[in-house]
Design a protein around this motif. Structure first.
Motif, mmCIF file in Angstrom:
data_model
loop_
_atom_site.group_PDB
_atom_site.id
_atom_site.type_symbol
_atom_site.label_atom_id
_atom_site.label_comp_id
_atom_site.label_asym_id
_atom_site.label_seq_id
_atom_site.Cartn_x
_atom_site.Cartn_y
_atom_site.Cartn_z
ATOM 1 N N GLU A 146 -25.779 -66.089 69.765
ATOM 2 C CA GLU A 146 -26.963 -65.285 70.087
ATOM 3 C C GLU A 146 -28.184 -65.759 69.289
ATOM 4 O OE1 GLU A 146 -25.770 -61.164 69.677
ATOM 5 O OE2 GLU A 146 -24.545 -61.299 71.501
ATOM 6 N N LYS A 157 -39.463 -71.415 71.165
ATOM 7 C CA LYS A 157 -39.084 -72.150 72.376
ATOM 8 C C LYS A 157 -39.744 -73.527 72.414
ATOM 9 C CE LYS A 157 -39.803 -71.988 77.378
ATOM 10 N NZ LYS A 157 -40.335 -71.175 78.496
ATOM 11 N N LYS A 181 -30.592 -72.627 80.022
ATOM 12 C CA LYS A 181 -30.089 -71.918 78.837
ATOM 13 C C LYS A 181 -31.232 -71.519 77.898
ATOM 14 C CE LYS A 181 -25.715 -71.927 79.748
ATOM 15 N NZ LYS A 181 -25.019 -70.677 80.074
ATOM 16 N N GLU A 183 -34.273 -70.691 78.815
ATOM 17 C CA GLU A 183 -34.890 -69.500 79.420
ATOM 18 C C GLU A 183 -34.021 -68.265 79.201
ATOM 19 O OE1 GLU A 183 -37.968 -69.347 80.329
ATOM 20 O OE2 GLU A 183 -38.119 -71.501 79.956
ATOM 21 N N TYR A 184 -32.724 -68.433 79.311
ATOM 22 C CA TYR A 184 -31.797 -67.323 79.066
ATOM 23 C C TYR A 184 -31.916 -66.838 77.625
ATOM 24 C CZ TYR A 184 -27.417 -64.742 78.668
ATOM 25 O OH TYR A 184 -26.469 -63.771 78.429
ATOM 26 N N VAL A 186 -34.485 -67.040 75.661
ATOM 27 C CA VAL A 186 -35.760 -66.326 75.510
ATOM 28 C C VAL A 186 -35.641 -64.916 76.094
ATOM 29 C CG1 VAL A 186 -38.193 -66.274 76.224
ATOM 30 C CG2 VAL A 186 -37.162 -68.433 75.421
ATOM 31 N N GLU A 187 -35.055 -64.820 77.295
ATOM 32 C CA GLU A 187 -34.875 -63.510 77.934
ATOM 33 C C GLU A 187 -34.041 -62.569 77.061
ATOM 34 O OE1 GLU A 187 -32.990 -64.358 81.667
ATOM 35 O OE2 GLU A 187 -34.723 -65.498 82.406
ATOM 36 N N GLN A 188 -33.052 -63.121 76.359
ATOM 37 C CA GLN A 188 -32.178 -62.301 75.513
ATOM 38 C C GLN A 188 -32.831 -61.948 74.171
ATOM 39 O OE1 GLN A 188 -29.217 -61.077 76.698
ATOM 40 N NE2 GLN A 188 -30.020 -62.030 78.537
ATOM 41 N N GLY A 189 -33.957 -62.601 73.862
ATOM 42 C CA GLY A 189 -34.625 -62.359 72.591
ATOM 43 C C GLY A 189 -34.055 -63.160 71.438
ATOM 44 N N TRP A 190 -33.239 -64.156 71.728
ATOM 45 C CA TRP A 190 -32.640 -64.994 70.690
ATOM 46 C C TRP A 190 -33.577 -66.095 70.228
ATOM 47 C CZ3 TRP A 190 -27.817 -66.194 74.133
ATOM 48 C CH2 TRP A 190 -27.108 -65.018 74.360
ATOM 49 N N ALA A 193 -40.542 -66.845 72.279
ATOM 50 C CA ALA A 193 -41.107 -67.414 73.512
ATOM 51 C C ALA A 193 -42.256 -68.387 73.288
ATOM 52 C CB ALA A 193 -41.545 -66.298 74.442
#
Length: 194
Positions: A146, A157, A181, A183-184, A186-190, A193
């Motif tokens: 994560e 990013k 991956k 983008e995923y 970033v979406e998860q906040g890991w 951005a």
């Protein structure tokens, strides 16, 4: 023969120092950081697996040798974090260590420095694949933990994209997977951005 066994045993114990070099990459979903010897083994296995998947005519023995010598310089120099400002200095320090290791009386690997140089600056298809997989593995660990190392070090990013950009020219399919991956993450906040 006894002297030779003693010398090679001493050499192997010197190589064992790689187990004491900790990286910033978390393994097992964030349980602990890996050491450079674990990374070298994982890199060799990953290169082998990808060489089979890619169906190119890689010299597999050479590829695995390059992977195994890849981090030897870290025994003295330590691991340099991918996003560190000191990355440009790491090469010289690591090469000095490899030269010292190569001079050990128990070293029976005559081309140790040449192999290290090839994985570091070489243009063979084996060296280029190694570089791709060497970037891919810590990235994969960040996805499975994560983004723990990214978060610990406030990585953005844009930094990740910059350090992995070369993959696009080497292995476009891997790069496409990588971008999805990112983008995923970033979406998860890991991964930040910006």
């Amino acid at each position: 023969m006894t002297d030779s066994v003693t010398q090679i045993s001493d050499f192997l114990l010197q190589l064992d120092g790689l187990k004491s070099v900790n990286r910033r990459t978390y393994i097992n979903g964030g349980e602990r950081v890996e050491n450079s010897a674990e990374h070298s083994w994982h890199l060799a296995m990953a290169c082998w697996a990808f060489s089979e998947l890619l169906k190119d005519e890689f010299d597999l023995l050479k590829l695995i040798k390059l992977a195994l010598v890849h981090d030897l310089g870290e025994i003295d120099a330590g691991d340099t974090f991918l996003y560190s400002d000191n990355r440009s200095n790491a090469h010289a320090d690591e090469r000095r260590c490899v030269e010292k290791i190569a001079l050990h009386p128990g070293n029976s690997i005559s081309n140790l420095v040449m192999l290290w140089d090839e994985q570091e600056i070489g243009e063979s298809k084996e060296a280029r694949l190694l570089k791709v997989i060497d970037r891919l593995l810590p990235f994969l660990h960040n996805i499975t933990s994560e983004g723990r190392a990214w978060q610990d070090n406030r990585i953005q990013k844009s930094q990740v994209l910059k350090m992995h950009k070369f993959i696009e020219g080497e292995q476009p399919d891997i790069h496409k997977w990588f971008l999805a991956k990112v983008e995923y993450a970033v979406e998860q906040g890991w991964l930040r951005a910006s």
